[in-house]
Design an enzyme around this catalytic site. Sequence first.
Site, PDB file in Angstrom:
ATOM      1  N   ASN A   8       0.886  -1.168   0.000  1.00 27.17           N
ATOM      2  CA  ASN A   8       0.000   0.000   0.000  1.00 27.17           C
ATOM      3  C   ASN A   8       0.922   1.215   0.000  1.00 27.17           C
ATOM      4  O   ASN A   8       1.508   1.550   1.025  1.00 27.17           O
ATOM      5  CB  ASN A   8      -0.900  -0.006   1.247  1.00 27.17           C
ATOM      6  CG  ASN A   8      -1.707   1.277   1.371  1.00 27.17           C
ATOM      7  OD1 ASN A   8      -1.755   2.085   0.443  1.00 27.17           O
ATOM      8  ND2 ASN A   8      -2.344   1.476   2.521  1.00 27.17           N
ATOM      9  N   TRP A   9       1.049   1.810  -1.158  1.00 24.25           N
ATOM     10  CA  TRP A   9       2.031   2.902  -1.304  1.00 24.25           C
ATOM     11  C   TRP A   9       1.574   4.189  -0.621  1.00 24.25           C
ATOM     12  O   TRP A   9       2.364   5.103  -0.440  1.00 24.25           O
ATOM     13  CB  TRP A   9       2.283   3.170  -2.791  1.00 24.25           C
ATOM     14  CG  TRP A   9       3.042   2.096  -3.505  1.00 24.25           C
ATOM     15  CD1 TRP A   9       3.339   0.834  -3.054  1.00 24.25           C
ATOM     16  CD2 TRP A   9       3.616   2.191  -4.822  1.00 24.25           C
ATOM     17  NE1 TRP A   9       4.052   0.152  -4.005  1.00 24.25           N
ATOM     18  CE2 TRP A   9       4.231   0.951  -5.106  1.00 24.25           C
ATOM     19  CE3 TRP A   9       3.644   3.186  -5.798  1.00 24.25           C
ATOM     20  CZ2 TRP A   9       4.885   0.701  -6.304  1.00 24.25           C
ATOM     21  CZ3 TRP A   9       4.288   2.938  -7.000  1.00 24.25           C
ATOM     22  CH2 TRP A   9       4.912   1.707  -7.252  1.00 24.25           C
TER      23      TRP A   9
ATOM     24  N   SER B  90       3.522  -2.110  10.198  1.00 22.14           N
ATOM     25  CA  SER B  90       4.973  -2.226  10.416  1.00 22.14           C
ATOM     26  C   SER B  90       5.513  -3.613  10.071  1.00 22.14           C
ATOM     27  O   SER B  90       6.478  -4.069  10.679  1.00 22.14           O
ATOM     28  CB  SER B  90       5.350  -1.831  11.845  1.00 22.14           C
ATOM     29  OG  SER B  90       4.994  -0.471  12.094  1.00 22.14           O
TER      30      SER B  90
ATOM     31  N   GLY C  48       2.977  -1.107   4.160  1.00 22.65           N
ATOM     32  CA  GLY C  48       3.116   0.311   3.851  1.00 22.65           C
ATOM     33  C   GLY C  48       4.562   0.646   3.530  1.00 22.65           C
ATOM     34  O   GLY C  48       5.056   0.398   2.430  1.00 22.65           O
ATOM     35  N   GLY C  49       5.264   1.196   4.518  1.00 18.40           N
ATOM     36  CA  GLY C  49       6.626   1.696   4.313  1.00 18.40           C
ATOM     37  C   GLY C  49       7.556   0.741   3.579  1.00 18.40           C
ATOM     38  O   GLY C  49       8.266   1.145   2.653  1.00 18.40           O
TER      39      GLY C  49
HETATM   40  P1  13P Z   1       3.235   0.393   7.556  1.00 18.76           P
HETATM   41  O1  13P Z   1       3.708  -0.913   6.975  1.00 18.76           O
HETATM   42  O2  13P Z   1       4.003   1.573   7.031  1.00 18.76           O
HETATM   43  O3  13P Z   1       3.152   0.352   9.045  1.00 18.76           O
HETATM   44  O4  13P Z   1       1.746   0.607   7.016  1.00 18.76           O
HETATM   45  C1  13P Z   1       0.849  -0.429   7.135  1.00 18.76           C
HETATM   46  C2  13P Z   1      -0.373  -0.061   6.388  1.00 18.76           C
HETATM   47  O5  13P Z   1      -1.087   0.848   6.775  1.00 18.76           O
HETATM   48  C3  13P Z   1      -0.665  -0.806   5.168  1.00 18.76           C
HETATM   49  O6  13P Z   1      -1.924  -0.497   4.704  1.00 18.76           O
END
Ligand code: 13P
Length: 258
Positions: free
Chosen positions: A13-14, A218, A239-240
């Site tokens: 999820n960018w 995370s 995400g990240g």
């Molecule tokens: P992170 O992996 O940056 O914590 O984000 C998770 C997220 O919200 C994926 O949709």
Amino acid sequence: MNKALRKAIIAGNWKMNKTRPEAKELLEAIKPLVANADGKVEVVACVPFTNLETAVNATAGSNIKIGAENVHYEKSGAFTGEISADMLTEIGVTYVVIGHSERRQYFAETDETVNKRTKAALAAGLLPIVCVGEMLAEREAGITSEIVGKQIKLDLAGLTAEDVKKTVIAYEPVWAIGTGKTATADQAEEVCAFIRATIASLYDQATADAVTIQYGGSMNAKNCAELLAKPNVDGGLIGGASLKADDFNVIVQAAVNG
Ligand code: 13P
């Protein structure tokens, strides 16, 4: 409970990151790394609306599927700034993230609109990734299962069993998103198993066994293997770490090997 009954899905999820040239560059880097996942793990990149066409073109003929990060529930009309499900399928989009906690927190989305968006996505042939998860205060108050159970019931309300089988659930504890605080593998497993049991009670065990349930929050190259080894964690919404080709690939490979 058998993981072979459902698809393992690793989705990036960018969020609000990457211009079109940057999106193309990242996908070109990811493509050869994850080619071996073909037929084993579904690899998805959910990207900003402006990047969708670039992303679909960059991944044509590869095993990477493209997703959007939201969709409106009406087919068309006076909804300035919104994007319909038909607009997404026409571009060649396969998945769509719905009800992400950032949408719920910052854009006042509710279980009611999540439900409407999910129905609109399914009606157009998109595969929804419906996000649920508790806030820190809710976990600390010991009401995680009440919160997540309510979200599952309201978000999936009125869906047929066939629709539910096409729907991916992402369990994303809000306190673990972008904070570096991951749920432990046991915490993730406990809630993912609870989500599956809730779906089994609403539908039946075969339907629940067919639903892919991801963990998100995370997840990274270091902690992914332990999370993905859990029997009810069928993938990740990242995400990240999805913004770095090598890190994202480590997660994909952990799913291939898990
Ligand atoms: P992170 O992996 O940056 O914590 O984000 C998770 C997220 O919200 C994926 O949709």
